[in-house]
Every structure is written in C-alpha cells, then in structure tokens.
Design a protein around this motif. Structure first.
Motif: not given
Lengths: 254, 254, 254, 254, 254, 254
Positions: A20, A22-23, A37, A39, A41, A61, A75, A114, A116, E63, E65-70, E72, E75, E118-121
């Motif tokens: 991924v 970002h991490p 997965i 990650n 951070s 986590e 969930r 993390d 997952d 949902a 993942l916590p680190r899908a984004t720039e 974290r 959760r 799992i990855q966000a943009d």
C-alpha cells in the motif's frame, strides 16, 4: 500423513513489500491461503504514559475483513466493540515487536502496526507478527535513510509460527484452519532470529499436553522460524545485514 | 536472596470455602496478600451455540475491586467496556476449567465462574484458577449429592502458578507484585494434578528467554503445583478421593 | 409477628475496619446477611468543575458481585453500562457523605467511595452509607495524623436505615430482602447523629402511604439510627470524640 | 419576601391537551417558564418479564432539548448514554404513574410516557408527572371510548410538586430554577388527589433538615397538590368525574 | 490543464475478479490509486422486517483500513462507533444496488456487500459501487449456475462516478483526492447502463453551484458511466449479455 | 389530482420566532403538520481542528421526539447511538448553513443548530434547514446588535424543499409523509435566495429517474424556494434587507 506437506513443513510463505502506498512500511504476507496486510505507520508522539521520557512506543491493531473467513463475521465496528480474541492478538503483536525494537532509540514516536487479514486460513496471528516485523524494519529504515534517527534500532529478527498436536497425537508445524480446528493443542511461538523465546502461548482446549509433547512442538517451531527468517532477510534487503551484525554483537555481549 | 522465601517457595496459600452464601460453590482464596472471591453458579441452560447438544459449558468472568490495587483503578462498568487484560484473563480461566471438567456429563448447564479480586499483590490470575477449581468441584458436588448428575465430572485437579525471571537472571516461583513488575519474563503455567500442561503463557516484555530458562521455570512450576494440589484436596474434602481415582484411571487409560 | 426480631429492631450489624490493605479507609460492614466492602480512596485532585477553588469533592461508586444475590446478575462491565438503580444508589451515597464532610477543609482532594456488595439480603444502600461513613473518617483521620490537614473535617455522624410498610399495614425497621420484596412502601432514611435528615426517599411501588404511616416510619428510623451511631463510634475509636464535640458545637451554633 | 409570589403559591400552571397529533394522549404543560411535552403512547405488548400474565405496564422516558436550559447541554444521544439524573427522573415518573393506574385492567399493553422538556426553569420532573397523568388519562380514555377496555383504570389523581428550604431557612413551594440552585433542601412530593404519598424525595445537598422543616414542607406540598388537581380536572373533562367516584369509593373501602 | 488527463477522462480503472477465495463474489477494483475490495456474501435469511414476504434484501458495509489514507485514521472498531461519513456511504451503496437487483427474485436471502478500502485517493464510494455491482453479479450468477434461482435478477448495469467544480470554475470527471479537497462542488452520480439516475448527491461545501454547472457535470458523469459499463461487461463475462437483454427489454417496456 | 393542493404548491408554512426563551435564536417552523423547533446557540469557542485560525464553525444536531411519528420510535439516547438517518440529516443541515454564512466573520465561535422535530409528516429535513436559517440570522443579528461582530455575515437566504415522483410518474413539490412513502423518487433541494444550488440529493429507492424528470423536479423546487424565501424575509424583519443587499452585491461580484 498430512495432506500435502510434511509435519515440519511450512506452507508457501510470501512477503510482498510496499503493498500500500501511504504507510511508512507496508507488507502483504501470505502463509498459504492466509493473507494479511501489515502496515507500519510512524506518528510523531507517544501515548500520555510515556510523554517526556525520550523513548518511543509500538502498538498494534488487528482485524479481519468480514468475509476473510468461510462464514461472514459481523464487523467489529458495527458491533461497537472489539472481541476478546482481537484484543489478545493485537496485544500479542505489540508486545512481540517491542521485544526486538530498542524503544529508547526511536525518539518520542509511536509505531502503529495495523494487521488486516484479507483472507484467513489459520495462523493469522503468526503471519501478522512475521509480516509486521518486515513492515517495521522498512518504516524504521526510512527514518535512518532520511537521518531522523542514527541507526536501525532493531536488535534481532522476529518471527512467529504455530505448532500443535493433532487428535492422533502427532505434532505438526504451521497449522491451516482445518488442522487448527481439529487440534487438541495449539501453540503459538514467537522467536528471535537467535532462537530466543519472546512469547510462548500453548493451549489445550478441553485437552492437555505433556512435557514431551511440548519439547517436540518447540523443536518444530525452531525449524519453522529458521525458514521464516530467511524470507524476512530477502524482504528487507540492505537492513538484513545491519540486524545480523547487531544480533551477533548481542549474542557476544551476553 | 529473595526477601522472605526461597525461589521455589509459594507464598502462604489459604482456601476458605462457603465464603458467600448464595452461590453453588464459593471460595475465598489467598496467595499471600492476593485475595480473590471465586464463585461458581450453575445455570440451567447453555449459550446458543451449544443448544440441543446435550452438553454443558463453563464460562468465567474476572474483575478487580477498584481499590484492590495500590492505585485506584477506574471501574470497568464506569468505563463502559472491559479491558483487554480482563478479557484475556477471563478467557484463560474458562478454557482452563473446561480442560478438566467433562462437559458431556453436566447436561445442558452453564457453570458461571466469577473471580473477583478484592486485594491484589501479583498472581491474581493463578489464584483465580486455583480457587475457581475448588468452587467448581463444590458446585458440581452439590449436583451429585442431590442426584441431578450421576458422578462428579471432574477428570483431574487443576492449579495455576506463575514463574518468572528476575533482572539478575534468577528464576523464581509465585511472583508477588513487586517481583512481577521487575521481572524480565513472566510465565503462567496451568497444570493438572497429573502434571500435564493445560496452558502455558510465557511473555518477555521488552526481553526474551532461552530454552534453558524455560526448563528451569517449568520445574519450579511443577513444584508449586504439587503444593497447591494438596491444599485443594483439603478444601474439597470427600471429592478429593473421587478425583484421585479418576486421575489414576485416566493415566492408566492413556 | 416478624420472624426473628421486633419491628423496631435492627439485624446484627458488624463493622470490621482495615479490611483491605491498600485503601486509605477500608471497612467490611454487615447488616445481617448483607455484606458490603466500603473503601475510601484519597486522590490529590478534584474533578474539572471544582479546579482551583481550594475545596474538595466526594464521589461514590456502588456495585454488586454478580452472585451477591440469589440469582446471578449480569456484570455491569459486561453489559457495558451502569443500570439506573446503580446510578441512583451511587449518587445517593455521594450526596449523603457530602452533607457531613466539610469539603472546604479537605483541600483539592477527591474522596472516592467504593461500595462493593459481596453478599446481598436487603438494605445494601443503607449498609453502604453507614459503612462508607466509617471508611471516610478513617481515611480523613490519616490525613490529620500525618498533618496533611489540620483537623477532622467531619461535622456529624452519618447513618442510613430502611423502613417500610408490610402488606398487613405494619411498619418495620431494617427490611431484609424477603420483607423488602413484599413491602408496599419502602423508605430509606439518611440521618445525622444529631437526628437531622440528610435524605428521605419513600416510594410506594403500585401503592401509596399516609401521613400517619410516614410519621411511624420516621420514628422507627430514628431508633435504628441511634443504634448505628453507637457502632460507628466503636469502629472509629479516637475520632468519635472529635466528631461528638463538633456535633455539640454545631447544635449550639444553630 | 419572594420575588413575585407567596411562599405557598404555585407559578402559573397551564395544561394544553392534544398538543401533538399522533400520540394517544398528548399534553403541553407549563409551570411558569418550565414547559414539557408529555406524550402517552399505547403499545399492544408488554416487556418480557410480564408476558402472559394478563396485565399491563407503564414506563417513562424523560429528556431535555439541548437548549431547554440557559447553557446548552450535550444531547444524550450524542454522548451515547443517559445520565444518572435522567434515569432517576424517568424511573420516578414511571413508578408514580403505576401507583394510580390499575395495571391489571389495561390488558397486555404498555403505556409509554415521553416527557420532553422544551424549556426549563426548575421543577421539570414535577411538571412532567403532573402533565403525564393527564396524557395517560386521555390515552386510557380513548381505550374506554373505543371499547377496548371496560372502564377507566385510574384510581386517583396524581400530581407532583417541589418544596424546599431557602438559605434563610424559609420553606417555599414550587421552586423556580434560581430558587432551586440556592436552596439548601430540595424535596419532590408526589401525591394522590386523596392526599396520600406516592413518593417523597427530600435531599440536602451539603446540608440537612429537621423534622419541623419536613412538616412545613409537606404542608406546603399539600396546598400545591390541591391546586394542581383542580387544573387536571379541567384538562381531562368527563373523566374527572369518573376518577372522583373511584377515589371516593377507594377511600370508603379502606 | 489537469495534471495528467483531460477533464472528461477517468483514471485507469481495473477490475480484478475472484480476489478473495471465500466470498460468493469478490472483486478488487481500482480507480487510479484508489483500491477497494468488494465482497458479496449470500446469507440464507433476511432481516426481521422482511421475514415471510418471499423477497430478499441487499445491505452494504464500508470501511477503510486505518492507513488507506495519507494520515492514519483511528479504526472505527476501536472508537466503538461508526462515523456519520461511513454510515452515509454504506447506506448509499446498499440503496444503489437495490435499484437494479430484483429483490423479489432472489428469495429470502440477504446479499451482504463489504467494501473495504485498502488504499484511498478520492472516489472511494464511486469505486465501491462500481466494484460491488460486479461482485453482486458474480455472486448471483453462482445462484443461477447451481440452479438455486432461475435467472439472473439484475435489471441493468450500475456504476457510480464523481464529478466536481474546481476553484477556477472548471468542471471535471473522477476527482482524485487532491482535486477533491480543493473542489468547491463535489457530486456523486449513480447511473444505470441505460443512463437513468439512481442517485444524485451534489454538495457545495461553503460554496454553491448553478443550473449550468449542474448540466455540465451531469454530461461528464454520463461519459464516465459509459466507460465504466464497458469494463464491468468484461469483468462479468457471460452475464453481460443477460443483463443487456433485460436492459433492452426494460427500455422497450417503458 | 393531489388530495388538497396543486403539484407545485407548498403546504401551509409558518415560522414562529422566539419560541423558546434561552437560545440566541429560536424558531418553531411548520410545513403543514410537520413541526420543528430550530434553536441556534452561540458558543464562544470552536472545535479543536479550527482553533487559533480566527474563524468560526456551524454544526447541527437533529432529533425527533419518540412520538413525533405515527408509530413511536425508540429514543436514540436509549439505544445509545445515533442512527445513520439522523447523522445524514444533521450533517446536511450543518453543511447547508455553512454555505451561506461567512465563517471568517463570526470569530472563534460555534453556532450549534438544534432541530428537534415535535411532529412529523414528511419533509422534516427541509423544514429544519429552512427554520434553522431563520434561527441563525436571529442569533447572529444579536451579535451585530450588541456589537460583538460588525455586520451580519450571511451571504444569502437559504431554504430547502423536497420534490419527488409519484408512482404514476407525476412530479410533485413538498411531499407529505403519505406521498413520500409512495414516491419512487425523492429529492431534497437546498437553494440560496439567488437560485444557486447548495445541495442536491436525489434518490430512487428500488427505482430510477430520467434527465427529463430531474429537470421538472428542479423547476418545482425553484418555485417552492421562492415562496419560502418570502416567509423567511418576514420572519427576520430588519435583517432581510441586509441580506438582500449582500445577495445583490454577491451576484454583481461574480
């Protein structure tokens, strides 16, 4: 004896780095059909109980996608609480990593791990620890590369593997889900590259095990760990040598 | 070496039965200054996942009074959730007891084990398991006495004890709080009267341990377990003999 | 008339001090088969709404062990919330104690009162208040002894007792569980040693009561309170005299 | 003496019926600037603990709009839990109404009482009870009118009023917010039309009160109750006579 | 004008089927760097409000993942509650799919859609809907293949795409995160293959938009939808033709 | 065609200002039988993410009394969580108001908007926005009057209205509950006085809509908005002119 591999054989293990974007460290690890997965951070602050002590922290986590399993699980965010099983696993992952990372040398930073699980087939916690270690080395390696910290504060390799006893009394390594659900004894072993124990969790659910069985299981675990360390070395590239040196030094020191 | 006892010595252990009047089995156990009320309640139904299978279940809950400890802890009911530590301990207690009770012979009943620590000085989980076993035998004994079930469905004694490694490398038995907070390695061993392992949980927090240290710790644990079984026998009176017979039979059988 | 005592008679009341070792004040109180551990803890800060005002606070928490009762109750920590009944009781305990402690004289400190019922047979809230008072005096006494505060900031004794009306119209003192569950009217009276009311909570569940019945119940309560104060005096030793003096002074002042 | 009314005088009380269109009974009640919407809803089932007993239940919920008060309060739905104060009040409202409604005669139905304070100026719980009674009579009256039940199962009028003691020692009736926040003693009295007590809750926050003060407060409460019953009679129209008859009968019976 | 593509151009979209092994339908969809695992699970029962009506239901969960984004994100399972944003998105996904699946023809079954980013943009909700449609078709296709249901109950293709207005007033298609965070207007359009709207959500955060801008955005959306439908057809193989036929029939019918 | 009004006709809309005494702005708005109390509160601080930026914030909360509806709804505070529907609505209200208020000119203040539905008959969210705008203008007007801020920081009028498509294909304005529950398409349009869109949310529940239908719905919405703006002008008195001027200026500027 066992469907498709020897009792002391791991499933196919793969470690894909930079999974991924970002991490700071990101790994997709698979132990057979188990895929996690991992990650890592880096956050530039520590939890309140550690503030102003100049040292860092690692916390983990763990979660599964609802359909990582054969039957869909509810969930945990929808249930509004984390299960006891999840808590146990994430506490285990954090503790294990803290045993090989020198928290005094990462500054007032928190490493968030993390894990997952996107597909589950037994051994999700051992895959998580083994993959998380790689993600942590990559993340910390970046701190070294950009000169935020001086040296890689990792004292040894860290891997985890499951061993168990089947109903017929046979000890086996790296249980898949089907084996795990039949096993009388289930043990997770977290070890360093030097063969020291970090964590040992052996459980007989409605069953017990003898000292002899324990010995056999620990030998199997040792074999598995050696194989996993090799794969970790490939995954972390240049950092493998740094850790090996430190590991030798550490052993000498003792 | 150690303040007031030998490295292989237990603290003073006391087991007071019939401590509270309502529960089917009730015990106040002390391991030195650690005091735990262990109540066993029998409910005439099982959780949904076991219904209509003709077998029973054992589940445990664990808590501390807020001021069982040196510093007052926030009550978990006020926080609105149970901590990861509490969950781990109550899952452990339940699993341990299920290993020595024959669930097929208690009918569709649930044994609720409540371990409430009223004073804590290290070893609350091992005291809980050791005391809970006595409460369970007393509760199940009543079912036998009033002819609800035919025989005592308990296959062996069950005790738990902690072992650890001090910073100076010395292995010790039954850690009090002060020792526990210094120890590099902390291991909880749950064993049957026959010396089989039920659960083994060894943890190095920011430390590791070797195979040799593991062996030493397990030997210490075995010594402690022997002493605890003697005390349990006194506490459960006539039922001791019943379990001993079954235990011998079980060993013969294997 | 009543099974084993007169309508104006208390059950056997015992107050055991220093029951648990960690708290500043610790009491095990029993009203017959009702047994409550009352711990008083001193924390060196106050809640946000009182900060920087130079005065202290008293707050109380109340809970029952799951098997304190005939039927096992679900643990409030497992339910994730505190019941309305628990909230009412803990608010009552806190309010009652604040009426006799001079909060201006304890500095910016919080007294945490924990009342944990280990065995219940009616009157748990009145036993809690009566026992908590003793724990508070002991805790505050330590602050005087170690010269943290100048004098014992307790203005009077504080006790609580239940009164009620049975279905046959008879008023009785100190109801046990069986009586309580039959009573048409249930009243809890919190009184000072000087006979002033601190709190009066009378409830007819699907019933009502007359002014005459109220008067009779209040007279019974007064009798019970006198007996309880005597027991409190014995329990608190040297501090009894200090409070008596202040009590006389307070009466004179009015 | 008092800003704008005598010590034994109520604020202006208004009861507007049929305020909201959906509920079976709906009332907007005001005690001066305190305004509460009281809705009574009839549900054709009872909570689990009452099933198959042929009788009904009354339960109440109470809430304030966030800006019912001078300072905005956080919404309890946002906080995710109901405060202790709210729980106490809603339990009180439900208990009070159950004392005058004959639950055996409403069949297996639940009366839900919702008291929502849209503007608060002291006495919200007493206004709630007084208004809820009217809403309940209207709702039950509809069941009589459409012949679902035979007769109005209401045994007497039900009102509530606050009394208190000001810092100067003066006893007063129906405290507004400003008075309430100064008062040393605050007592809520729930009474039937016949002058019987249903609930009595007197509290000294950091203060106490004497038997004499109690007597004076109860006399004031009786005066207030008489006035409130008159207003309730106007609001419920034809049902007033029905209740009066029953009330007389009830008194004769005793 | 735009960094690397035309204003009416989608990012590279990829749809990988059978991504995870357990679910009935599983897809990994990427819109540029946005990657979402879309799993469809079939459960053989419906929620309570639909029982015994012979029809099915579709519900979705979403949902990250916590680190899908720039940065974290915490959760949601740790926070203990699902955010408003998550709720909005999962309600949207479920509603959208229900518009093109004939719920009367799937029997009393629930389709659970899990969209895990799992990855966000940018565009995670539009990718989720577009991918979830493919997972649903695959899952329902299996029911047809194993003859559980007679025919594929899918009435048309379903895709979603974002459009927006940049600060300079330029309308663009398929916003990446950077564009999205600058845009004055953000609109998500859910459309069928036939070009009908299923959902339209246009939002000006601290800004507004005119009818003309709306028209332009809708035209851009239509272009994007056409491209997405082509990719969906490839992903679902033989089922594409079935849906096309039904789509034509549907149009004829109107 | 429609029961009692034309397809392009609003229900009777009333706006009563100063409805509750404590809030800075308070409005009771009715759209036919839908009645909502809209309170605006000013708090002298902003949420953490905005601190020290010199600008303000607007946030909204929405709730219904349990019996605002035909069937009683469970109170969200009792459920312990806010529903997805509630979250969507309160996020919408907040976003809408932020589009017309110049947050840079209100200083570090938060405007809390509370929309509490006391009676519901469709269109509660549109009534909430339309009424909340008036409450906000009144609240901000007070800040201008007492010279806390220099000028009214409101850039345009803000109203919301629902439009929809009935099963017979007919587009209608301002749906009551009965119409809303039948409609195939439901669209909420938030517009400024100048006719710009702030928010557009169109939804087909198990249905779709065409571009032509969209156009017709938007025209109906425009008509409704014009009528609502007139009523808002009356309600806000002198501030209407101020906003009109700014609105004209704003248009000129563009």
């Amino acid at each position: 004896m066992r469907k498709d591999r020897k009792v002391n054989e791991l499933r196919t293990v793969k470690i894909e780095t930079n999974y991924v974007k970002h991490p700071e460290g990101s790994v997709l690890i698979s132990f057979g059909d188990t895929k996690v997965i991992c990650n890592a951070s880096i956050e530039d602050r520590v939890p309140p109980f550690l503030r102003n002590q100049g040292k860092g922290w690692i916390t983990a986590e763990y979660a599964m996608l609802p359909r990582a399993t054969e039957q869909r699980n509810i969930r945990e965010s929808s249930k509004g609480k984390v299960s006891g099983r999840t808590m146990e696993i994430q506490r285990l992952i954090g503790r294990a990593l803290r045993a090989v990372v020198d928290l005094d040398k990462i500054g007032e930073r928190t490493l968030w791990i993390d894990c997952d699980v996107i597909q589950a087939d037994g051994g999700t916690r051992t895959a998580s620890i083994t993959g998380a270690f790689v993600a942590v080395v990559i993340a910390l390696g970046k701190l070294v590369d950009n000169k935020t910290i001086k040296e890689l504060p990792v004292e040894d390799f860290l891997t985890a593997i499951s061993v168990g006893v089947l109903p017929d009394g046979k000890e086996i390594l790296d249980l898949c889900y089907e084996e795990d659900s039949q096993a009388h004894v289930d043990m997770n072993v977290v070890m360093t590259g030097a063969g020291e124990f970090v964590e040992l969790q052996g459980t007989g659910e409605e069953a017990t095990f003898s000292m002899t069985q324990l010995q056999t299981m620990l030998s199997l675990a040792q074999e598995g760990v050696n194989d996993l360390v090799k794969l970790q070395k490939e995954a972390i590239g240049k950092w493998a040598e740094v850790i090996e040196k430190r590991q030798t030094a550490g052993v000498a020191e003792e």
